[in-house]
Design an enzyme around this catalytic site. Structure first.
Site, PDB file in Angstrom:
ATOM      1  N   SER A 213       1.244   5.998  -4.744  1.00 20.22           N
ATOM      2  CA  SER A 213       0.382   4.849  -5.009  1.00 20.22           C
ATOM      3  C   SER A 213      -1.082   5.238  -4.790  1.00 20.22           C
ATOM      4  O   SER A 213      -1.586   6.139  -5.457  1.00 20.22           O
ATOM      5  CB  SER A 213       0.808   3.670  -4.139  1.00 20.22           C
ATOM      6  OG  SER A 213       0.222   2.474  -4.571  1.00 20.22           O
ATOM      7  N   GLU A 335       8.534  -1.065 -10.664  1.00 20.81           N
ATOM      8  CA  GLU A 335       7.400  -0.960  -9.740  1.00 20.81           C
ATOM      9  C   GLU A 335       6.868  -2.330  -9.319  1.00 20.81           C
ATOM     10  O   GLU A 335       6.682  -2.618  -8.136  1.00 20.81           O
ATOM     11  CB  GLU A 335       6.251  -0.182 -10.408  1.00 20.81           C
ATOM     12  CG  GLU A 335       6.523   1.268 -10.712  1.00 20.81           C
ATOM     13  CD  GLU A 335       6.178   2.201  -9.563  1.00 20.81           C
ATOM     14  OE1 GLU A 335       5.894   1.708  -8.452  1.00 20.81           O
ATOM     15  OE2 GLU A 335       6.200   3.421  -9.785  1.00 20.81           O
ATOM     16  N   HIS A 433       8.324  -0.507  -6.294  1.00 27.64           N
ATOM     17  CA  HIS A 433       7.290   0.341  -5.705  1.00 27.64           C
ATOM     18  C   HIS A 433       7.679   0.679  -4.268  1.00 27.64           C
ATOM     19  O   HIS A 433       8.101  -0.192  -3.514  1.00 27.64           O
ATOM     20  CB  HIS A 433       5.980  -0.448  -5.731  1.00 27.64           C
ATOM     21  CG  HIS A 433       4.732   0.341  -5.550  1.00 27.64           C
ATOM     22  ND1 HIS A 433       4.306   1.294  -6.441  1.00 27.64           N
ATOM     23  CD2 HIS A 433       3.771   0.291  -4.577  1.00 27.64           C
ATOM     24  CE1 HIS A 433       3.154   1.799  -6.043  1.00 27.64           C
ATOM     25  NE2 HIS A 433       2.804   1.211  -4.910  1.00 27.64           N
TER      26      HIS A 433
END
Length: 529
Positions: A213, A335, A433
């Protein structure tokens, strides 16, 4: 191991002075090692400065404080993403090594994510233990400035940060302010690795920078200063939001002005008098001001300041200074479930709400795009369409476009999708995610507090983790993720477009037809900048 003194208190010389670590499970571990001067007082919002060093031997047996941040209690996905105590004096790193010798082991530098507002190298989740032990690697992770202390922008002046890009920041005595001090922190840590890691049994000429990320975006930004591979030669980018561009200077200044209003300060001089808890508390106000329905936003964004960041991070790895860096890159299948799946404002979303959001991306083709996403996921609710649309927009499509561009240039790139769904929260998350992280580190015990792992079949989980973890180790060691325990994983090619899919059946490759198997957006919209 070449320990000095005794086997429980290894001592290693560094350029700043000797450090004493501890022996943990057969590894020598050094925690809380300063890599730059404390960014406090007049050094707040200055580029990272060299540490003056210390006399005597520094005790490196306990983690240093984490960068100041708000702690979210009861996070339904991660269970939390901070690690007390917090303090502005946070620029430290941690080292795990199998041996203090001249073996010149490959080095893995891990940069945590957290939207540039949370996370810490002290979190057990990001311990380098498993990589060091299972891969015979030297592992480094680090803290860097977050939130208002790391990302506020006051407009860089000439020469304010030139030294920071060479590993020793400018002296800042001219009163100028700059941008991306978080990036100068990370650069200082990489220079520390170059200067010192050989004493810890590592090879400064074989460094891989990995992150997830915001940490992955950091790795791509650092590639702009890689010096043709001199700082690092490989990069692992997990869930990197390539469609979220760095803010323009004007946009960054507007956010700084909004923050000044939220905290009740008239200028940077007044900000300097405020305590860090007050600055962190004001972040919530900025978050509320930047939130927009259907967009995955963050209160602070790095800035394209022309000094620390001369181009968008993705460009560094295509035709920029990092073009020669080998890249492993991928995304998780859902995600955006991290942002949208559990919030009531989204769980109860209507088709019309999602259509309005889709029009921002698809214009007059929004209804057709909605229908295509709905058909691709039988039984999809409106929130599921939103999740898939934004996952494509922020992560999957730009990642595949990047892989295609790298392949067209003949640059090595391996692509993957992590697609093992979690049964947690009645299966509403899919593979969100961050779900790949405990598999990459193969350290589920360190994630016992994380609700998103609840209900996973241990055999399926552990089998896949072994495959993923060893692939990452292989890439760090050799620049190739293949190992005997998995199906052959070929590089992404201009025509083959091979993508590894990590799922319930462990791992298998498939050719990604192109990015047109889901609707094309009119513009790569990534929310307000």
């Amino acid at each position: 191991m070449g320990f000095t003194q005794d086997h429980t208190s290894p001592v290693v010389p560094t350029r700043s002075g000797p450090v004493r670590g501890v022996l943990e499970g057969g590894l020598a571990v050094f925690k809380g090692v300063p890599y730059a001067a404390p960014p406090v007082g007049p050094l707040r919002w200055r580029p990272a400065q060299p540490h003056r060093g210390w006399s005597g031997t520094l005790d490196a047996t306990a983690y240093g404080p984490s960068s100041p941040q708000a702690v979210r209690e009861g996070d339904p996905i991660l269970g939390g993403h901070g690690f007390a105590p917090f303090d502005e004096d946070c620029l430290t790193l941690n080292v795990w090594t199998p041996g203090l010798d001249d073996a010149r082991r490959p080095v893995l530098v891990w940069i945590h994510g957290g939207a540039f507002i949370s996370g810490s190298g002290a979190m057990p989740n990001y311990s380098g233990e498993t990589f060091a032990r299972n891969g015979d690697l030297v592992v480094v992770n680090l803290n860097y400035r977050l939130g208002p202390l790391g990302l506020l922008y006051f407009a860089a002046q000439d020469g304010a940060q030139d030294g920071a890009l060479d590993g020793a920041a400018g002296d800042g005595e001219d009163g100028t302010e700059g941008g991306n001090v978080w990036l100068t922190d990370q650069l200082a840590a990489l220079h520390w690795v170059q200067d010192n890691i050989a004493a810890f049994g590592g090879d400064p000429g074989n460094v891989t920078v990995a992150g997830q990320s915001a940490g992955a975006l950091s790795a791509a930004a650092l590639a702009g200063h890689a010096g043709g591979g001199r700082l690092f030669r490989q990069a692992i980018l997990q869930s990197v939001p390539l469609a979220m561009p760095l803010a323009t200077p004007a946009g960054a200044l507007a956010r700084t002005a909004a923050f000044l209003g939220a905290v009740g300060a008239k200028d940077v001089d007044e900000l300097r008098t405020m305590t860090w808890p007050r600055l962190v508390e004001a972040t919530a106000g900025l978050l509320g001001a930047t939130t927009e329905w259907g967009y995955w936003t963050t209160p602070f964004l790095p800035v394209l300041d022309g000094v620390t960041a001369a181009r968008q991070p993705v460009e560094n790895l295509l035709d920029g200074p990092g073009a020669a860096i080998d890249v492993l890159i991928g995304w998780t299948a859902e995600e955006s479930a991290f942002a949208f799946a559990l919030g009531e404002a989204y769980a109860s979303a209507t088709r019309e709400q999602v259509l309005r959001r889709a029009r921002d991306s698809f214009g007059d083709g929004a209804a057709e795009a909605y229908a295509a996403y709905e058909a691709a996921r039988p039984g999809a609710r409106p929130v599921d369409v939103l999740i898939d649309l934004t996952t494509d927009e922020l992560f999957r499509k730009p990642t595949l476009a990047f892989a295609q561009a790298r392949a067209a240039r003949g640059r090595p790139v391996w692509a993957y999708e992590f697609a093992l769904p979690t049964p947690a929260h009645d299966g509403r998350l899919g593979a969100p995610h961050c779900l790949d992280l405990p598999f990459v580190f193969e350290n589920f015990a360190a994630w016992a507090h994380a609700p998103f792992l609840a209900g996973m079949d241990p055999r399926t989980r552990d089998r896949l983790a072994g495959t993923v973890h060893r692939a990452w180790i292989s890439f760090v060691r050799t620049g190739d993720p293949n190992h005997p325990g998995m199906e052959r994983w070929d590089r992404y090619g201009p025509s083959s477009r091979t993508t590894m899919r990590f799922g319930a059946d462990t791992a298998g490759t498939a050719d990604t037809p192109d990015t047109a198997d889901t609707p094309d957006t009119a513009d790569t919209a990534a929310g307000p900048s």
